[in-house]
Design a protein around this motif. Structure first.
Motif, PDB file in Angstrom:
ATOM      1  N   THR A  73       3.968   9.349  -6.833  1.00 55.21           N
ATOM      2  CA  THR A  73       4.020   7.916  -7.132  1.00 55.21           C
ATOM      3  C   THR A  73       4.550   7.142  -5.922  1.00 55.21           C
ATOM      4  O   THR A  73       3.994   6.098  -5.539  1.00 55.21           O
ATOM      5  CB  THR A  73       4.923   7.658  -8.360  1.00 55.21           C
ATOM      6  OG1 THR A  73       4.495   8.516  -9.422  1.00 55.21           O
ATOM      7  CG2 THR A  73       4.856   6.223  -8.812  1.00 55.21           C
ATOM      8  N   ILE A  99      -0.333   7.208 -15.222  1.00 52.85           N
ATOM      9  CA  ILE A  99       0.175   5.861 -14.922  1.00 52.85           C
ATOM     10  C   ILE A  99       0.672   5.721 -13.476  1.00 52.85           C
ATOM     11  O   ILE A  99       0.649   4.624 -12.896  1.00 52.85           O
ATOM     12  CB  ILE A  99       1.265   5.443 -15.930  1.00 52.85           C
ATOM     13  CG1 ILE A  99       1.570   3.951 -15.778  1.00 52.85           C
ATOM     14  CG2 ILE A  99       2.529   6.292 -15.762  1.00 52.85           C
ATOM     15  CD1 ILE A  99       2.002   3.249 -17.004  1.00 52.85           C
ATOM     16  N   THR A 103       1.180   2.044 -11.404  1.00 51.09           N
ATOM     17  CA  THR A 103       2.454   1.315 -11.306  1.00 51.09           C
ATOM     18  C   THR A 103       2.774   0.875  -9.875  1.00 51.09           C
ATOM     19  O   THR A 103       3.279  -0.230  -9.679  1.00 51.09           O
ATOM     20  CB  THR A 103       3.643   2.095 -11.899  1.00 51.09           C
ATOM     21  OG1 THR A 103       3.451   3.473 -11.665  1.00 51.09           O
ATOM     22  CG2 THR A 103       3.773   1.851 -13.369  1.00 51.09           C
ATOM     23  N   ASP A 107       4.027  -2.667  -8.419  1.00 50.51           N
ATOM     24  CA  ASP A 107       5.250  -2.668  -7.609  1.00 50.51           C
ATOM     25  C   ASP A 107       5.110  -3.446  -6.308  1.00 50.51           C
ATOM     26  O   ASP A 107       6.058  -4.078  -5.851  1.00 50.51           O
ATOM     27  CB  ASP A 107       5.637  -1.229  -7.234  1.00 50.51           C
ATOM     28  CG  ASP A 107       6.567  -0.602  -8.243  1.00 50.51           C
ATOM     29  OD1 ASP A 107       7.075  -1.334  -9.109  1.00 50.51           O
ATOM     30  OD2 ASP A 107       6.780   0.614  -8.150  1.00 50.51           O
TER      31      ASP A 107
END
Ligand SMILES: *Cc1c(COP(=O)(O)O)cnc(C)c1O
Length: 410
Positions: A73, A99, A103, A107
């Motif tokens: 991520t 996800i 995200t 962000d």
């Protein structure tokens, strides 16, 4: 006819599938070596486990640069920052993914534009990508879902035509290849995850690959407090986090990765065997593998369930019966990403540019179908066993199909 385990009969299988993670004394030695070295964080290049792994991993994929960070991520976040994604930019991504793909888009202040998958491969549909492009679109984040490369020829052509960048989410696609080229640097950059469920695993971890020298410098800076490779230690040139990987983690990752080629061969051969067997069963459609997919990472083995061929047996009931037969299959994601509360209720900054999106009105039909009724997943450790393990999966599926009417009468 043998009785279903769900109805009190004997299960096809009681033996467990291979355990994950896999480790031995070599892992212990590597961690011990890094520990005793005394350089747990930053280390001089010649002593750096991180630098060594970055080179090795990039070379394995044929990429010029690798930058390790502490998760997939995070890797996406800094790759997007380095590509210049910012406030109000639109970035196209599939609705059928973890996800963590999306995200980071929020962000960095950008707007995720969800598009559908191709039902044949469960990877992003290039036609849907092209239809979603607006003057605000800056890039595409295709996901090599389950370890299967996306149609990169089509995506590169679209990106070129509309002047967009591509950042590959290869979090599930270590060593996968499109037309003989390793994924992760076919676009401008790409990322991989080493989180515990993943085929290359150190508990947590991630890496960004790129062939572009300037982009590599920027990505490194965004992972390292905004420093510059030319600057002094306390010189900071941009707002950035500290996302560096620890030397101890990199030491473990190296040993784990050394087992990858052998594990990959085993997963590929079991997956291909299972695909041939399941394809013979009416009501099952194994996801397609295009000829350009010269290596598939086999993170997830996915096939599509047609309840009509099973006398109308709902997928949930099929899965329950398979579990009782000793086969741990999963329905995968139960809802498309855009239906997650975080998007439906827009639980992010009230001034964020993505507030303008009505996520509730999005409809991606192939994604909805995969989530609601169609997808069946097997996770990667299952593919590390013997051919006879694959035969058990097939035998259990046939047993449930032949007895489906008994489950419907209940
Ligand atoms: C695992 C995963 C991520 C996130 O990686 P983490 O290391 O868990 O942060 C992103 N995208 C996809 C498709 C993934 O499977």
């Amino acid at each position: 006819m043998p009785e279903l385990a769900l109805l009190g009969g004997t299960p096809v299988r009681t033996k467990p599938f291979p355990a994950w993670p896999i480790w031995d004394e070599k892992d212990v030695e590597a961690i011990t070596r890094a520990l005793k070295n005394g350089k747990w964080g930053i280390a001089p290049p010649e002593q750096s486990e991180v630098a060594r792994f970055e080179k090795e991993y990039a070379a394995y994929h044929g990429a010029k640069h690798g930058i390790c960070v502490h998760s997939g991520t995070t890797a996406i976040r800094i790759a997007l920052q380095a590509l210049g994604a910012g406030y109000g930019d639109e970035i196209i991504a599939p609705a059928y993914t973890f996800i963590g793909t999306v995200t980071p888009i929020i962000d960095v202040g950008a707007v995720p534009v969800f598009v559908d998958i191709d039902p044949r491969t469960y990877t992003i549909d290039p036609a849907a990508v092209e239809a979603a492009i607006t003057p605000r679109t800056v890039g595409i984040v295709p996901v090599h879902f389950g370890g299967c490369p996306c149609d990169m020829d089509a995506l590169l052509a679209i990106a070129k035509k509309h002047n967009l960048w591509i950042m590959e989410d290869a979090a599930q696609a270590w060593g996968a290849q499109w037309n003989g080229t390793g994924v992760g640097h076919i676009g401008a950059a790409g990322i991989f995850s080493f989180q515990s469920s993943k085929n290359v695993n150190a508990g947590e971890g991630g890496i960004v690959l790129t062939d572009d020298d300037d982009l590599s410098e920027l990505i490194r800076s965004f992972s390292n407090c905004g420093r510059s490779s030319q600057g002094v230690w306390y010189g900071h040139y941009r707002i950035a986090g500290n996302y560096r990987m620890s030397q101890i983690l990199a030491a473990l990752l190296s040993v784990q990765f050394s087992r990858y080629p052998e594990q990959h061969r085993r997963r590929e051969s079991n997956a291909q065997y299972l695909a041939r067997k399941l394809a013979e069963i009416h009501g099952f459609t194994v996801l397609e593998r295009r000829p350009q997919v010269t290596a598939h990472a086999q993170h997830l083995f996915i096939w599509r369930y047609d309840r009509d061929a099973f006398g109308g047996l709902p997928r949930a009931k099929f899965i329950e019966a398979m579990h009782k037969e000793g086969i741990p299959i999963s329905p995968g994601y139960s809802i498309p990403l855009y239906k997650q509360p975080v998007f439906l209720e827009k639980r992010f900054d009230p001034k964020h540019a993505a507030q303008r999106v009505d996520f509730g009105s999005i409809q991606c039909s192939a994604t909805e179908k995969a989530c609601a009724e169609e997808a069946l997943w097997l996770t990667q450790p299952i593919l590390l066993g013997e051919t006879s393990d694959m035969d058990d999966i097939v035998a259990a599926a046939l047993k449930v199909r032949d007895n489906a009417h008994l489950l419907l009468e209940r």
